[in-house]
Design a protein around this motif. Structure first.
Motif, PDB file in Angstrom:
ATOM      1  N   ARG A 199       0.832  -1.213   0.000  1.00  0.00           N
ATOM      2  CA  ARG A 199       0.000   0.000   0.000  1.00  0.00           C
ATOM      3  C   ARG A 199       0.864   1.261   0.000  1.00  0.00           C
ATOM      4  O   ARG A 199       0.609   2.204  -0.748  1.00  0.00           O
ATOM      5  CB  ARG A 199      -0.930  -0.003   1.209  1.00  0.00           C
ATOM      6  CG  ARG A 199      -1.817   1.205   1.251  1.00  0.00           C
ATOM      7  CD  ARG A 199      -2.782   1.162   2.392  1.00  0.00           C
ATOM      8  NE  ARG A 199      -3.586   2.368   2.406  1.00  0.00           N
ATOM      9  CZ  ARG A 199      -4.455   2.644   3.332  1.00  0.00           C
ATOM     10  NH1 ARG A 199      -4.670   1.810   4.324  1.00  0.00           N
ATOM     11  NH2 ARG A 199      -5.139   3.761   3.284  1.00  0.00           N
ATOM     12  N   ALA A 200       1.896   1.283   0.850  1.00  0.00           N
ATOM     13  CA  ALA A 200       2.786   2.443   0.901  1.00  0.00           C
ATOM     14  C   ALA A 200       3.491   2.642  -0.427  1.00  0.00           C
ATOM     15  O   ALA A 200       3.656   3.765  -0.903  1.00  0.00           O
ATOM     16  CB  ALA A 200       3.795   2.278   2.028  1.00  0.00           C
ATOM     17  N   ARG A 201       3.917   1.536  -1.044  1.00  0.00           N
ATOM     18  CA  ARG A 201       4.583   1.608  -2.353  1.00  0.00           C
ATOM     19  C   ARG A 201       3.658   2.204  -3.406  1.00  0.00           C
ATOM     20  O   ARG A 201       4.053   3.072  -4.173  1.00  0.00           O
ATOM     21  CB  ARG A 201       5.046   0.204  -2.768  1.00  0.00           C
ATOM     22  CG  ARG A 201       5.698   0.178  -4.125  1.00  0.00           C
ATOM     23  CD  ARG A 201       6.255  -1.198  -4.493  1.00  0.00           C
ATOM     24  NE  ARG A 201       5.299  -2.262  -4.265  1.00  0.00           N
ATOM     25  CZ  ARG A 201       5.558  -3.345  -3.527  1.00  0.00           C
ATOM     26  NH1 ARG A 201       6.713  -3.497  -2.935  1.00  0.00           N
ATOM     27  NH2 ARG A 201       4.646  -4.281  -3.398  1.00  0.00           N
ATOM     28  N   ARG A 202       2.410   1.753  -3.421  1.00  0.00           N
ATOM     29  CA  ARG A 202       1.439   2.255  -4.396  1.00  0.00           C
ATOM     30  C   ARG A 202       1.213   3.752  -4.196  1.00  0.00           C
ATOM     31  O   ARG A 202       1.176   4.517  -5.161  1.00  0.00           O
ATOM     32  CB  ARG A 202       0.134   1.471  -4.243  1.00  0.00           C
ATOM     33  CG  ARG A 202      -0.922   1.836  -5.247  1.00  0.00           C
ATOM     34  CD  ARG A 202      -2.138   0.922  -5.179  1.00  0.00           C
ATOM     35  NE  ARG A 202      -2.691   0.839  -3.821  1.00  0.00           N
ATOM     36  CZ  ARG A 202      -2.802  -0.285  -3.112  1.00  0.00           C
ATOM     37  NH1 ARG A 202      -2.394  -1.432  -3.602  1.00  0.00           N
ATOM     38  NH2 ARG A 202      -3.320  -0.267  -1.910  1.00  0.00           N
ATOM     39  N   GLU A 203       1.097   4.190  -2.924  1.00  0.00           N
ATOM     40  CA  GLU A 203       0.885   5.616  -2.643  1.00  0.00           C
ATOM     41  C   GLU A 203       2.097   6.448  -3.041  1.00  0.00           C
ATOM     42  O   GLU A 203       1.951   7.532  -3.604  1.00  0.00           O
ATOM     43  CB  GLU A 203       0.559   5.800  -1.165  1.00  0.00           C
ATOM     44  CG  GLU A 203      -0.794   5.245  -0.780  1.00  0.00           C
ATOM     45  CD  GLU A 203      -1.042   5.267   0.721  1.00  0.00           C
ATOM     46  OE1 GLU A 203      -0.172   5.738   1.485  1.00  0.00           O
ATOM     47  OE2 GLU A 203      -2.127   4.812   1.133  1.00  0.00           O
ATOM     48  N   LEU A 204       3.294   5.946  -2.751  1.00  0.00           N
ATOM     49  CA  LEU A 204       4.510   6.672  -3.129  1.00  0.00           C
ATOM     50  C   LEU A 204       4.617   6.811  -4.638  1.00  0.00           C
ATOM     51  O   LEU A 204       4.856   7.899  -5.155  1.00  0.00           O
ATOM     52  CB  LEU A 204       5.754   5.961  -2.588  1.00  0.00           C
ATOM     53  CG  LEU A 204       7.087   6.521  -3.092  1.00  0.00           C
ATOM     54  CD1 LEU A 204       7.319   7.924  -2.547  1.00  0.00           C
ATOM     55  CD2 LEU A 204       8.233   5.604  -2.723  1.00  0.00           C
TER      56      LEU A 204
END
Length: 57
Positions: free
Chosen positions: A18-23
């Motif tokens: 999720r963090a990767r997708r947001e970044l």
């Protein structure tokens, strides 16, 4: 875009999904804004990263 920076890929691969997708979404938005405000420099060396081959308007 022509591709992501190696550091960006390394940082993203170490993150949770999720963090990767947001970044990556945030970076893509910034890249799109940068590309919209600049134009390609046809005289820049092709070995430069894509963001260094751009000219300010």
């Amino acid at each position: 875009m022509e591709g992501t920076d190696t550091r960006e890929r390394c940082a993203a691969s170490a993150m949770k999904r999720r963090a990767r997708r947001e970044l990556l979404a945030a970076v893509a938005h910034l890249d799109d804004n940068f590309v919209a405000r600049t134009q390609h420099d046809p005289f820049s060396p092709p070995t430069y990263p894509w963001w260094k081959r751009r000219l300010d308007e």
